[in-house]
Design an enzyme around this catalytic site. Structure first.
Site, mmCIF file in Angstrom:
data_model
loop_
_atom_site.group_PDB
_atom_site.id
_atom_site.type_symbol
_atom_site.label_atom_id
_atom_site.label_comp_id
_atom_site.label_asym_id
_atom_site.label_seq_id
_atom_site.Cartn_x
_atom_site.Cartn_y
_atom_site.Cartn_z
ATOM 1 N N PHE A 22 0.893 -1.612 -0.216
ATOM 2 C CA PHE A 22 0.134 0.063 -0.231
ATOM 3 C C PHE A 22 1.059 1.449 0.070
ATOM 4 O O PHE A 22 1.724 1.207 1.131
ATOM 5 C CB PHE A 22 -1.232 0.090 1.452
ATOM 6 C CG PHE A 22 -1.944 0.838 1.562
ATOM 7 C CD1 PHE A 22 -3.552 -0.011 0.907
ATOM 8 C CD2 PHE A 22 -2.114 1.996 1.228
ATOM 9 C CE1 PHE A 22 -4.368 1.031 0.743
ATOM 10 C CE2 PHE A 22 -2.963 2.927 0.889
ATOM 11 C CZ PHE A 22 -4.464 1.936 0.987
ATOM 12 N N PHE A 57 -1.408 -2.808 7.664
ATOM 13 C CA PHE A 57 -2.275 -3.695 8.522
ATOM 14 C C PHE A 57 -1.418 -5.554 9.301
ATOM 15 O O PHE A 57 -1.571 -6.279 10.355
ATOM 16 C CB PHE A 57 -3.241 -4.501 8.771
ATOM 17 C CG PHE A 57 -4.029 -4.529 9.578
ATOM 18 C CD1 PHE A 57 -4.707 -4.582 10.555
ATOM 19 C CD2 PHE A 57 -4.846 -6.027 9.434
ATOM 20 C CE1 PHE A 57 -5.283 -4.735 11.626
ATOM 21 C CE2 PHE A 57 -5.725 -6.456 9.822
ATOM 22 C CZ PHE A 57 -5.720 -6.205 11.664
ATOM 23 N N GLU A 58 -1.427 -5.869 7.371
ATOM 24 C CA GLU A 58 -0.670 -7.020 7.630
ATOM 25 C C GLU A 58 0.883 -7.726 7.887
ATOM 26 O O GLU A 58 1.360 -8.640 8.303
ATOM 27 C CB GLU A 58 -0.504 -7.630 6.401
ATOM 28 C CG GLU A 58 -2.521 -7.738 5.959
ATOM 29 C CD GLU A 58 -3.277 -7.070 5.386
ATOM 30 O OE1 GLU A 58 -2.293 -6.016 4.768
ATOM 31 O OE2 GLU A 58 -4.129 -7.028 5.808
ATOM 32 N N VAL A 81 1.691 4.437 6.330
ATOM 33 C CA VAL A 81 0.541 4.448 6.169
ATOM 34 C C VAL A 81 -0.278 6.728 6.376
ATOM 35 O O VAL A 81 0.594 7.398 7.117
ATOM 36 C CB VAL A 81 -0.250 4.703 8.263
ATOM 37 C CG1 VAL A 81 -1.915 4.124 8.237
ATOM 38 C CG2 VAL A 81 0.314 3.204 8.136
ATOM 39 N N ILE A 82 -0.990 6.472 5.419
ATOM 40 C CA ILE A 82 -0.848 8.391 5.103
ATOM 41 C C ILE A 82 -2.772 8.343 5.379
ATOM 42 O O ILE A 82 -4.212 7.677 5.219
ATOM 43 C CB ILE A 82 -1.435 8.361 3.478
ATOM 44 C CG1 ILE A 82 0.506 8.719 3.224
ATOM 45 C CG2 ILE A 82 -1.507 10.035 3.587
ATOM 46 C CD1 ILE A 82 0.235 7.946 1.917
ATOM 47 N N THR A 86 -11.252 9.493 7.918
ATOM 48 C CA THR A 86 -11.324 9.152 8.542
ATOM 49 C C THR A 86 -10.810 8.735 9.414
ATOM 50 O O THR A 86 -9.448 8.493 9.151
ATOM 51 C CB THR A 86 -12.277 7.609 7.835
ATOM 52 O OG1 THR A 86 -11.950 6.215 7.190
ATOM 53 C CG2 THR A 86 -13.035 7.933 6.243
ATOM 54 N N HIS A 88 -10.006 5.361 9.741
ATOM 55 C CA HIS A 88 -8.985 4.212 9.138
ATOM 56 C C HIS A 88 -7.235 4.591 9.769
ATOM 57 O O HIS A 88 -7.051 3.609 10.006
ATOM 58 C CB HIS A 88 -9.375 4.038 7.791
ATOM 59 C CG HIS A 88 -9.211 2.670 7.344
ATOM 60 N ND1 HIS A 88 -9.930 1.679 7.593
ATOM 61 C CD2 HIS A 88 -8.251 2.093 6.269
ATOM 62 C CE1 HIS A 88 -9.123 0.549 6.924
ATOM 63 N NE2 HIS A 88 -8.260 1.152 6.628
ATOM 64 N N PHE A 113 11.457 -0.339 12.768
ATOM 65 C CA PHE A 113 10.741 0.475 12.485
ATOM 66 C C PHE A 113 10.561 1.440 11.749
ATOM 67 O O PHE A 113 11.503 2.661 11.962
ATOM 68 C CB PHE A 113 10.236 0.683 13.997
ATOM 69 C CG PHE A 113 8.631 1.166 14.274
ATOM 70 C CD1 PHE A 113 7.068 0.100 14.103
ATOM 71 C CD2 PHE A 113 8.013 2.627 13.816
ATOM 72 C CE1 PHE A 113 6.441 0.706 13.965
ATOM 73 C CE2 PHE A 113 6.772 3.044 13.701
ATOM 74 C CZ PHE A 113 5.755 2.257 13.983
HETATM 75 N N1 INI Z 1 -2.476 0.305 4.837
HETATM 76 C C1 INI Z 1 -1.466 1.339 4.423
HETATM 77 O O1 INI Z 1 -0.003 0.470 4.700
HETATM 78 N N2 INI Z 1 -1.412 2.655 4.272
HETATM 79 C C2 INI Z 1 -2.642 3.297 4.224
HETATM 80 O O2 INI Z 1 -2.368 4.467 4.329
HETATM 81 C C3 INI Z 1 -3.887 2.695 4.571
HETATM 82 N N3 INI Z 1 -5.144 3.068 3.865
HETATM 83 O O3 INI Z 1 -4.723 4.263 3.977
HETATM 84 O O4 INI Z 1 -5.641 2.216 3.345
HETATM 85 C C4 INI Z 1 -3.515 1.203 4.112
HETATM 86 N N4 INI Z 1 -4.906 -0.048 4.421
HETATM 87 C C5 INI Z 1 -4.448 -1.188 3.449
HETATM 88 C C6 INI Z 1 -4.628 -1.838 5.204
HETATM 89 O O5 INI Z 1 -3.108 -2.039 5.838
HETATM 90 C C7 INI Z 1 -4.816 -3.457 4.481
HETATM 91 O O6 INI Z 1 -3.826 -3.654 3.626
HETATM 92 C C8 INI Z 1 -6.222 -3.778 4.360
HETATM 93 O O7 INI Z 1 -7.200 -3.516 5.089
HETATM 94 C C9 INI Z 1 -5.862 -5.544 4.391
HETATM 95 O O8 INI Z 1 -6.258 -6.426 5.407
#
Ligand code: INI
Length: 156
Positions: A22, A57-58, A81-82, A86, A88, A113
């Site tokens: 991502f 997240f993964e 992560v930006i 929301t 999120h 990290f």
């Molecule tokens: N994942 C990121 O690494 N950065 C983000 O900014 C981001 N946003 O903004 O949604 C993001 N979302 C995906 C998340 O990490 C998972 O891959 C997804 O929810 C599937 O489980």
């Protein structure tokens, strides 16, 4: 007085790098920075394993499996992560940070990290090789340093 300070060397060590796809325009630059850092400190291509996951997240899920495998001396985790409109952002940023901290403490495997949490893409790019340095490079350096600190503490 005993002073313990880690030498900055990747020689003879194995590294696992976990990269979130991502915002890959940013994470690919963090990855380049991490590789550059390891290579400039005696690391080798054969001693580095790169694992790509969908998003930040993964990252802890892959990192946990790698940390408990016994195959990696240290891990370097890279994500971006930006902030959006929301909440999120807050959930993902908190989860990846908590998860990686937990893995580091539970396994003892050094975890660099390199997760950027920024308000916008511009701030992220600045920290991925532009005017604010490269946090991938910094994360690799930190993993290397902690590895060496651990070795020295074992010898004491
Ligand atoms: N994942 C990121 O690494 N950065 C983000 O900014 C981001 N946003 O903004 O949604 C993001 N979302 C995906 C998340 O990490 C998972 O891959 C997804 O929810 C599937 O489980």
């Amino acid at each position: 007085m005993h002073v313990v300070q880690g030498q900055l060397s990747a020689e003879g060590r194995t590294f696992g790098i976990v990269v979130g796809r991502f915002n890959s325009i940013v994470t690919s630059q963090l990855f380049n920075g991490a590789i550059d850092c390891l290579m400039r400190h005696g690391g080798t291509d054969a001693a580095i394993t790169a694992v790509y996951v969908p998003g930040s997240f993964e990252i802890p899920q892959a990192a946990l499996q790698m940390a408990t495998s016994g195959r990696f001396d240290a891990l370097i985790c890279l994500g971006c992560v930006i902030r959006g409109d929301t909440p999120h952002f807050d959930y993902i940023a908190a989860e990846v940070t908590r998860g990686l901290g937990h893995i580091a403490l539970q396994t003892g495997v050094p975890v660099g990290f390199g997760i950027l949490t920024t308000d916008n893409l511009e701030q992220a790019l600045e920290r991925a090789g532009a005017k604010a340095g490269n946090k991938g490079w910094d994360a690799a350096l930190s993993a290397m340093e902690l590895l060496q600190v651990q070795s020295q503490l074992k010898k004491q």
